[in-house]
Motif scaffolding. Structure first.
Motif, PDB file in Angstrom:
ATOM      1  N   ASP A  82      12.206 -21.768  27.045  1.00  0.00           N
ATOM      2  CA  ASP A  82      11.337 -22.919  26.835  1.00  0.00           C
ATOM      3  C   ASP A  82      11.672 -23.517  25.481  1.00  0.00           C
ATOM      4  OD1 ASP A  82       9.362 -24.804  26.880  1.00  0.00           O
ATOM      5  OD2 ASP A  82       7.752 -23.401  26.334  1.00  0.00           O
ATOM      6  N   THR A  83      12.517 -24.523  25.473  1.00  0.00           N
ATOM      7  CA  THR A  83      13.000 -25.136  24.241  1.00  0.00           C
ATOM      8  C   THR A  83      12.701 -26.632  24.254  1.00  0.00           C
ATOM      9  OG1 THR A  83      15.192 -25.705  25.112  1.00  0.00           O
ATOM     10  CG2 THR A  83      14.896 -23.465  24.236  1.00  0.00           C
ATOM     11  N   LYS A 133       4.020 -24.578  31.746  1.00  0.00           N
ATOM     12  CA  LYS A 133       3.086 -23.627  32.336  1.00  0.00           C
ATOM     13  C   LYS A 133       3.510 -22.199  31.985  1.00  0.00           C
ATOM     14  CE  LYS A 133       0.780 -22.641  36.737  1.00  0.00           C
ATOM     15  NZ  LYS A 133       0.750 -21.182  36.525  1.00  0.00           N
ATOM     16  N   LYS A 134       2.605 -21.254  32.238  1.00  0.00           N
ATOM     17  CA  LYS A 134       2.905 -19.839  31.991  1.00  0.00           C
ATOM     18  C   LYS A 134       4.176 -19.420  32.729  1.00  0.00           C
ATOM     19  CE  LYS A 134       0.676 -16.650  34.251  1.00  0.00           C
ATOM     20  NZ  LYS A 134       1.731 -15.789  34.852  1.00  0.00           N
ATOM     21  N   LYS A 135       5.038 -18.707  32.029  1.00  0.00           N
ATOM     22  CA  LYS A 135       6.286 -18.243  32.626  1.00  0.00           C
ATOM     23  C   LYS A 135       5.997 -17.226  33.729  1.00  0.00           C
ATOM     24  CE  LYS A 135       8.553 -18.944  28.185  1.00  0.00           C
ATOM     25  NZ  LYS A 135       7.328 -19.454  27.557  1.00  0.00           N
ATOM     26  N   LEU A 176      14.276 -10.697  39.199  1.00  0.00           N
ATOM     27  CA  LEU A 176      15.460 -11.452  39.585  1.00  0.00           C
ATOM     28  C   LEU A 176      15.716 -12.595  38.613  1.00  0.00           C
ATOM     29  CD1 LEU A 176      14.772 -11.712  43.437  1.00  0.00           C
ATOM     30  CD2 LEU A 176      16.256 -10.083  42.244  1.00  0.00           C
ATOM     31  N   GLY A 177      14.716 -12.930  37.861  1.00  0.00           N
ATOM     32  CA  GLY A 177      14.815 -13.998  36.880  1.00  0.00           C
ATOM     33  C   GLY A 177      13.435 -14.337  36.353  1.00  0.00           C
ATOM     34  N   ARG A 178      13.376 -15.282  35.465  1.00  0.00           N
ATOM     35  CA  ARG A 178      12.097 -15.721  34.913  1.00  0.00           C
ATOM     36  C   ARG A 178      12.035 -17.241  34.985  1.00  0.00           C
ATOM     37  NH1 ARG A 178      10.170 -15.234  28.692  1.00  0.00           N
ATOM     38  NH2 ARG A 178      11.899 -16.692  28.516  1.00  0.00           N
ATOM     39  N   ALA A 179      11.006 -17.740  35.645  1.00  0.00           N
ATOM     40  CA  ALA A 179      10.848 -19.186  35.797  1.00  0.00           C
ATOM     41  C   ALA A 179      10.076 -19.757  34.612  1.00  0.00           C
ATOM     42  CB  ALA A 179      10.123 -19.498  37.101  1.00  0.00           C
TER      43      ALA A 179
END
Length: 311
Positions: free
Chosen positions: A150-151, A93-95, A125-128
């Motif tokens: 995303d790997t 999904k979109k980050k 704070l971060g990126r999901a």
């Protein structure tokens, strides 16, 4: 004056011109006609001419095997349905930036939530990175919330964890798994790493035959996970900012539909490096069987413990 600049849609009857009202007014003044912007606008509207922006309707020429691949996917799904074997749809999904960042939508409250003016990643704070798995047979979704990149490694590890924790419990003794995936991205048909990890993390350890069917380029919206899982999660996200990973996971878990959708969510803290290469020797060691129909998009990966039996 504008007859040579009129464009439009002959079917809908909409027309528009290239020049702005200011330029038309200046040209009219040069011819001795002093008209206001409103008068010019009214005259243009009388001829059904109004401002029009660009509309995203055009796309690249579809691949020649597009329709054949859709038919192949339907045939494979029908075969797995008859056999009672598992089928999943996967995608990322979109980050989402974690912090006081604006989200589309609105919520009922006395005062509007203040958020950052700009979506600068440095303020987050971060990126999901939500990697999703949708079980087509049970109408259940599972999202693995990564905090790295995303790997292909992340995408396959999510599938392997789902199969170990959930899939093989729901489908005891199932010999084969069908994976529906997009044509590009971390789970696309081109990355070698995606196929290597499917062999090493899914097929070999679980003695599982893994069949993958990719949607053609430009057809990702037909992937079931998009409209059966991700669209509903987006509705849940609408409104309040995602200020923590816990809030993001809770929002995902609370996603439901009137038809009984259930979603689980798991946080993944592992770091996934990018641009890991796969050698020709490693690819040659994989037990991949390309299908006769659209072989680039359809292939089966068999456990290497069965190599002698197959040969």
């Amino acid at each position: 004056m504008v007859s040579g600049e009129v464009a439009g849609d002959p079917v809908a009857g909409q027309r528009w011109i290239v020049r702005s009202l200011a330029k038309i007014q200046a040209a009219l003044e040069q011819k001795g006609h002093a008209l206001s912007h409103e008068t010019i606008r009214r005259l243009l509207h009388k001829h059904k001419i109004s401002p029009k922006g660009n509309v995203k309707r055009l796309g690249p020429k579809p691949p020649p095997d597009r329709d054949q691949q859709f038919q192949s996917i339907q045939s494979q799904r029908a075969a797995f349905e008859r056999a009672g074997w598992p089928m999943i749809s996967v995608d990322t999904k979109k980050k989402e930036l974690i912090g006081l960042f604006a989200q589309p939508g609105a919520t009922w409250r006395q005062e509007a939530q203040a958020v950052y003016l700009h979506d600068f990643p440095s303020a987050a704070l971060g990126r999901a990175v939500p990697s999703g798995i949708y079980d087509l047979r049970h109408q259940c979704g599972h999202v693995y919330g990564g905090q790295s990149a995303d790997t292909p490694d992340f995408a396959v590890e999510a599938i392997a964890q789902w199969w170990g924790d959930v899939g093989q419990v729901r489908f005891p003794g199932a010999p084969e798994l069908l994976i529906l995936a997009d044509g590009g991205g971390s789970n696309g048909y081109r990355p070698r790493r995606w196929k290597l990890q499917l062999q090493e993390l899914l097929a070999d350890p679980f003695d599982l035959v893994v069949t993958v069917a990719h949607y053609p380029p430009g057809a990702s919206k037909w992937n079931p996970i998009e409209h059966r899982l991700f669209s509903h999660i987006s509705h849940t996200f609408a409104g309040p900012p995602l200020t923590s990973f816990d809030l993001l996971l809770d929002a995902i878990r609370s996603t439901t539909t009137t038809t009984g959708l259930a979603v689980q969510a798991t946080l993944v803290e592992k770091d996934y490096p990018k641009a890991l290469s796969v050698s020709d020797d490693e690819m040659a060691a994989l037990l991949i069987e390309k299908h006769a129909i659209c072989p680039a998009w359809n292939y089966t990966i068999r456990p290497r413990a069965n190599r002698e039996v197959i040969s």
